[in-house]
Design an enzyme around this catalytic site. Sequence first.
Site, PDB file in Angstrom:
ATOM      1  N   ASP A  21       0.847  -1.198   0.000  1.00 38.40           N
ATOM      2  CA  ASP A  21       0.000   0.000   0.000  1.00 38.40           C
ATOM      3  C   ASP A  21       0.879   1.244   0.000  1.00 38.40           C
ATOM      4  O   ASP A  21       1.674   1.434   0.921  1.00 38.40           O
ATOM      5  CB  ASP A  21      -0.897  -0.047   1.249  1.00 38.40           C
ATOM      6  N   ASN A  23      -0.361   4.530  -0.252  1.00 31.46           N
ATOM      7  CA  ASN A  23      -0.987   5.790   0.186  1.00 31.46           C
ATOM      8  C   ASN A  23      -1.696   5.716   1.532  1.00 31.46           C
ATOM      9  O   ASN A  23      -2.465   6.616   1.885  1.00 31.46           O
ATOM     10  CB  ASN A  23      -1.949   6.315  -0.899  1.00 31.46           C
ATOM     11  N   ASP A  25      -4.132   3.903   2.725  1.00 32.58           N
ATOM     12  CA  ASP A  25      -5.569   3.626   2.906  1.00 32.58           C
ATOM     13  C   ASP A  25      -5.831   2.177   3.315  1.00 32.58           C
ATOM     14  O   ASP A  25      -6.975   1.738   3.393  1.00 32.58           O
ATOM     15  CB  ASP A  25      -6.370   3.996   1.640  1.00 32.58           C
ATOM     16  N   ASP A  29      -1.858  -1.199  -3.759  1.00 30.95           N
ATOM     17  CA  ASP A  29      -2.171  -0.416  -4.964  1.00 30.95           C
ATOM     18  C   ASP A  29      -1.029  -0.497  -5.977  1.00 30.95           C
ATOM     19  O   ASP A  29       0.024  -1.091  -5.699  1.00 30.95           O
ATOM     20  CB  ASP A  29      -2.493   1.034  -4.586  1.00 30.95           C
ATOM     21  N   ASP A  98      -5.195 -10.386 -15.660  1.00 29.37           N
ATOM     22  CA  ASP A  98      -6.295 -11.324 -15.486  1.00 29.37           C
ATOM     23  C   ASP A  98      -7.406 -10.966 -16.472  1.00 29.37           C
ATOM     24  O   ASP A  98      -7.725  -9.788 -16.637  1.00 29.37           O
ATOM     25  CB  ASP A  98      -6.833 -11.237 -14.058  1.00 29.37           C
ATOM     26  N   ASP A 199      -9.572 -16.344 -16.381  1.00 23.99           N
ATOM     27  CA  ASP A 199     -10.372 -16.825 -15.259  1.00 23.99           C
ATOM     28  C   ASP A 199     -11.427 -17.845 -15.723  1.00 23.99           C
ATOM     29  O   ASP A 199     -12.169 -17.579 -16.677  1.00 23.99           O
ATOM     30  CB  ASP A 199     -11.072 -15.612 -14.635  1.00 23.99           C
ATOM     31  N   GLU A 256      -7.373 -20.802 -16.704  1.00 21.65           N
ATOM     32  CA  GLU A 256      -7.746 -21.476 -15.465  1.00 21.65           C
ATOM     33  C   GLU A 256      -8.861 -22.455 -15.805  1.00 21.65           C
ATOM     34  O   GLU A 256      -9.916 -22.044 -16.289  1.00 21.65           O
ATOM     35  CB  GLU A 256      -8.229 -20.462 -14.424  1.00 21.65           C
ATOM     36  N   HIS A 329      -4.153 -17.137  -5.047  1.00 17.49           N
ATOM     37  CA  HIS A 329      -5.028 -16.366  -4.158  1.00 17.49           C
ATOM     38  C   HIS A 329      -6.298 -17.126  -3.766  1.00 17.49           C
ATOM     39  O   HIS A 329      -7.090 -16.609  -2.993  1.00 17.49           O
ATOM     40  CB  HIS A 329      -5.396 -15.057  -4.859  1.00 17.49           C
ATOM     41  N   ASP A 330      -6.520 -18.301  -4.336  1.00 22.08           N
ATOM     42  CA  ASP A 330      -7.711 -19.095  -4.004  1.00 22.08           C
ATOM     43  C   ASP A 330      -7.385 -20.289  -3.116  1.00 22.08           C
ATOM     44  O   ASP A 330      -8.288 -21.053  -2.768  1.00 22.08           O
ATOM     45  CB  ASP A 330      -8.358 -19.655  -5.280  1.00 22.08           C
TER      46      ASP A 330
HETATM   47  C1  NOJ Z   1     -11.389 -17.950 -10.129  1.00 24.77           C
HETATM   48  C2  NOJ Z   1     -10.671 -16.851  -9.416  1.00 24.77           C
HETATM   49  O1  NOJ Z   1      -9.331 -17.204  -9.234  1.00 24.77           O
HETATM   50  C3  NOJ Z   1     -11.404 -16.641  -8.107  1.00 24.77           C
HETATM   51  O2  NOJ Z   1     -10.704 -15.803  -7.224  1.00 24.77           O
HETATM   52  C4  NOJ Z   1     -12.776 -16.115  -8.422  1.00 24.77           C
HETATM   53  O3  NOJ Z   1     -13.528 -16.051  -7.237  1.00 24.77           O
HETATM   54  C5  NOJ Z   1     -13.515 -17.007  -9.419  1.00 24.77           C
HETATM   55  N1  NOJ Z   1     -12.692 -17.481 -10.487  1.00 24.77           N
HETATM   56  C6  NOJ Z   1     -14.657 -16.253 -10.038  1.00 24.77           C
HETATM   57  O4  NOJ Z   1     -14.145 -15.233 -10.854  1.00 24.77           O
END
Ligand code: NOJ
Length: 565
Positions: A21, A23, A25, A29, A98, A199, A256, A329-330
């Site tokens: 980050d 700034n 907040d 960013d 993405d 995605d 993906e 991130h999932d």
């Molecule tokens: C896969 C993404 O990696 C995930 O973070 C997202 O929630 C779903 N697709 C829906 O876009």
Amino acid sequence: MQKTWWKESVVYQIWPRSFNDSNGDGVGDLRGIIAKLDYLKELGIDVVWLSPVYQSPNDDMGYDISNYRAIMDEFGTLEDWEALLEGLHARGIRLIMDLVVNHTSDEHPWFVESRKSKDNPYRDYYIWRQGHAGREPNNWRSFFTGSTWVYDERTGEYFLHLFSTRQPDLNWENPKVRQEVYAMMRWWLDKGVDGFRMDVINMISKVPGLPNAPIMFNSRYQPAGQYFLHGPRLLEFLGEMRAEALDTYDTLTVGETPGATTAQAVELTNPDSGPLDMVFHFEHMDLDTEPGLPLGVKEWDLLELKQVTSRWQEDLEGRGWNSQYLSNHDQPRQVSRFGNDQQYRVESAKMLATFLHMLQGTPYIYQGEELGMTNVAFPSIEDYRDIATRNAYRELTEEHALDHEHVMARIHRKSRDNARTPMQWDASENAGFTSGTPWIKLNPNYREINAAQALADPNSIFYYYQALIKLRKANPVIVYGRYELLLPDDREIYAFTRTLDDDRLLVILNFSASTPTFELPAALPDTSPQLLIANYAVEDSASIRQITLRPYEARVYRLHGHASP
Ligand code: NOJ
């Protein structure tokens, strides 16, 4: 095998909200990323994959896009984005963005129009259906719990959403939708972007008629997966996308593809007609997932990991290309999931890195993985920000009457927020991530685990990743070599070779906290092996005929000569 830069690259994923980050907040960013470009350069990566930075109401943290050609206010401006691209390119690093086009946000102007009336010109941009006997058009269940249908009073019809109720699915059967997507892709490519991470791209073609799923909970993914995964027009749509938006640019594309089989991956990535360069498959992510209820947990098994990995290595050899990842991130943090985040955190993080980087396929590093960042265990559901986690908590406690402790234990193992706590830059307040109040709590272990510590320690996980990346550049066998599994039945040791012409590497990985003995198969030579990398000190003269491995030990050797008959 055809040689390409994206096979030889290592990709680093940035999930911008939690990276840095600038700034105060409390939200990461673009300027924050720019401030860390030298850090990425030092690591040695070739490509950055930037998770969505587009305008979004953040129902699903940027994966719900309301304007594909604008930057989210919290992240900065288009000028900041241009400065980021320039800073990356100046360092020889490419940028992939993405591409989230299975669905948009319900605040996207297309959807705002679409829901106005049945004859609105944008009506067919989305998937609208009549109810069935006063109920939803079919029995599909959303990935984020509940039905995939939302009733819209204005026109008395339902719209389809595979993810959150605020992520309506685009109707790819409509050629106008496809042309909008390709034009948007060209707009970014003309700005200089080097490719896309697509995605849930294998969900864009649905089986016509959207039939009912026969049995609930009959698939690992979603009961109706057979009706929208790798659907009838997927290859046609992606072939069209390649011709109209990608072919004239030099890009990296990674799809993906949840639920993809190796045969489907070959169709998507084969060097002759495959529309994509590589895919993210999920079979290894399922090894500790109990199908059925959300956040299902079971123990994973090394033999299964070997079987899944080997099948993907062998089936795609010369016929397609894969990515290699254990984190994003999932997903939970890999060292907590497949390694040991306590006593052997450093050793097991390096061992897992060796595993990924020595397989055939393009390796992906998720932010913080190079520091050995771990899962987090917040006590209250209120500490969690992820919609999938919060919805799952509600469903499990309310509909299935599971108790709070049980559900929190699942969340601690599987929640996506494990990967979304802020990057741990140093030991100062909030880990140097922000000078304000972070949008999500930090992992309290940032005082010990952080980038400043790693950069000051020549034995750190960070420098081990740096060494792995350098090895990849210097040894084509790591990129292009054929994979062969050794010791398929060993429950602790994962060993394999990689061979390119007469160059052969031996990879030995101890996936356990104990000290098993590795025995070199008789067919392999033991004369003057050359150690390329290891996560413990190894004596030069050490024989490789028999090795007592230390906990989570990893070694890679170059073998010379042939075994005596
Ligand atoms: C896969 C993404 O990696 C995930 O973070 C997202 O929630 C779903 N697709 C829906 O876009």
